[in-house]
Design an enzyme around this catalytic site. Structure first.
Site, PDB file in Angstrom:
ATOM      1  NE  ARG A  97      11.921   3.727  -5.382  1.00 25.28           N
ATOM      2  CZ  ARG A  97      11.677   3.342  -4.125  1.00 25.28           C
ATOM      3  NH1 ARG A  97      12.580   3.516  -3.183  1.00 25.28           N
ATOM      4  NH2 ARG A  97      10.515   2.798  -3.828  1.00 25.28           N
ATOM      5  CB  SER A 114       8.896   0.188   3.909  1.00 30.87           C
ATOM      6  OG  SER A 114       9.987   1.052   4.116  1.00 30.87           O
ATOM      7  CE1 TYR A 169      14.277  -1.398   2.491  1.00 27.50           C
ATOM      8  CE2 TYR A 169      12.014  -1.953   3.038  1.00 27.50           C
ATOM      9  CZ  TYR A 169      12.950  -1.025   2.654  1.00 27.50           C
ATOM     10  OH  TYR A 169      12.572   0.269   2.427  1.00 27.50           O
ATOM     11  CD  GLU A 229       8.259   3.387   5.995  1.00 26.94           C
ATOM     12  OE1 GLU A 229       9.075   3.438   5.065  1.00 26.94           O
ATOM     13  OE2 GLU A 229       7.236   4.080   6.049  1.00 26.94           O
ATOM     14  CG  ASN A 232       9.029   5.929  -2.309  1.00 25.58           C
ATOM     15  OD1 ASN A 232       8.565   5.448  -1.293  1.00 25.58           O
ATOM     16  ND2 ASN A 232       8.782   5.424  -3.513  1.00 25.58           N
ATOM     17  CG  ASP A 252       8.429   3.094  -6.737  1.00 28.05           C
ATOM     18  OD1 ASP A 252       9.608   3.245  -7.104  1.00 28.05           O
ATOM     19  OD2 ASP A 252       8.106   2.870  -5.560  1.00 28.05           O
TER      20      ASP A 252
END
Length: 300
Positions: free
Chosen positions: A246, A140, A206, A13, A262, A248
């Site tokens: 974060r 990612s 992205y 990443e 994350n 999810d």
């Protein structure tokens, strides 16, 4: 104050981390800080001593930078840093152990099969089809693949092993994907993701041309949004995370399901935490400075 922005590193990443680090460093400079940009490698302790940095803003993604290794180094050097500590970082990076903690804490999360230690037959018997195959310690959305039948499981397993030796098959959850940013112990507004290409993989995250949409309000209603925030915080704290991050989740027929935490989310123009913060009236530069304000070596 001199702030070291740690970015780059050796993980898969790296490219995203370089973008995150550049954005963070620029924001701090606009807020009046002296910034030392450090592309992280084995010489990190020497680089930190040379710069005289009083705090570290960690913008590393993936193994080495997000799994407790760099955090342990900063603890040893006594440099206050952003993000979760060693334990929270290590647990959140390991998707298998994250789930084990959540299951023990009765926090809803989809069941998994460890493909490194259990036979493929277990997948159909325990999870059914389809499943999501994913490396246990990667971010990612690298290495993710939806598998709809047994014949494709081995190839998906091998593809995910490029990123980590431990690979999981996770029960597929149909529903709405949402994400909850956390800033200094408080949830940010919930974002609903509308994905036009199957699921939220690397391209959807992205590539600005991937067609991913982000909605706030989510359209799920205030009650569901509040539930998402509460479950997200419970999952975040259960792993020993702090500072910012974060979570999810999926909202489906079975209710809320936590997918992952994350601890150092992306900070690029496409990133979710800055988008959520903007809905709370927090601009990018203010967000970066507020995250800096959480930097500490005293955790727990």
């Amino acid at each position: 104050m001199t702030v070291a922005v740690l970015y780059g590193g050796p993980s898969e990443e790296r490219a995203i981390s370089v973008d995150s680090g550049s954005a963070v460093a620029a924001a701090l400079e606009r807020r009046g800080y002296r910034v030392a940009r450090i592309d992280v490698g084995a010489d990190l302790p020497e680089r930190l001593r040379e710069t005289g940095a009083e705090r570290a803003w960690v913008a590393l993604h993936g193994p080495f930078g997000e799994d407790g290794v760099v955090q342990g180094c900063l603890e040893t050097l006594g440099v206050p840093y952003t993000g979760s500590g060693v334990l929270g970082s290590a647990l959140a990076m390991d998707k298998l152990r994250s789930k084990q903690v959540w299951q023990a804490a009765q926090i809803p999360t989809p069941p998994v099969v460890d493909l490194a230690s259990e036979p493929y037959d277990t997948v159909a018997a325990r999870l059914g089809w389809p499943v999501m195959v994913k490396p246990a310690a990667s971010g990612s959305s690298l290495g993710l693949q939806r598998v709809d039948q047994a014949v494709d499981l081995a190839s998906a397993h091998e593809a995910a092993r490029v990123y980590d030796d431990t690979v999981l098959a996770e029960a597929w959850v149909a529903g709405t994907e949402v994400t909850v940013g956390v800033l200094d112990g408080e949830p940010l507004p919930v974002l609903r993701l509308k994905i036009t290409r199957g699921f939220y993989d690397y391209t959807a995250k992205y590539d600005s041309g991937a067609g991913t949409e982000y909605h706030q309000p989510t359209g799920l209603g205030e009650v569901v949004e509040g539930q998402c925030q509460r479950v997200a915080l419970a999952a975040f704290w259960a792993l020993g995370c702090d500072g910012w991050g974060r979570v999810d989740l999926m909202v489906g027929e079975a209710g809320l399901q936590v997918i992952e935490v994350n601890t150092i989310p992306g900070m690029t123009e496409h990133s979710l935490v800055p988008k959520a913060a903007a809905h709370a009236g927090i601009g990018f530069d203010e967000l970066v400075e507020r995250i800096l304000g959480t930097a500490t070596t005293a955790r727990g």
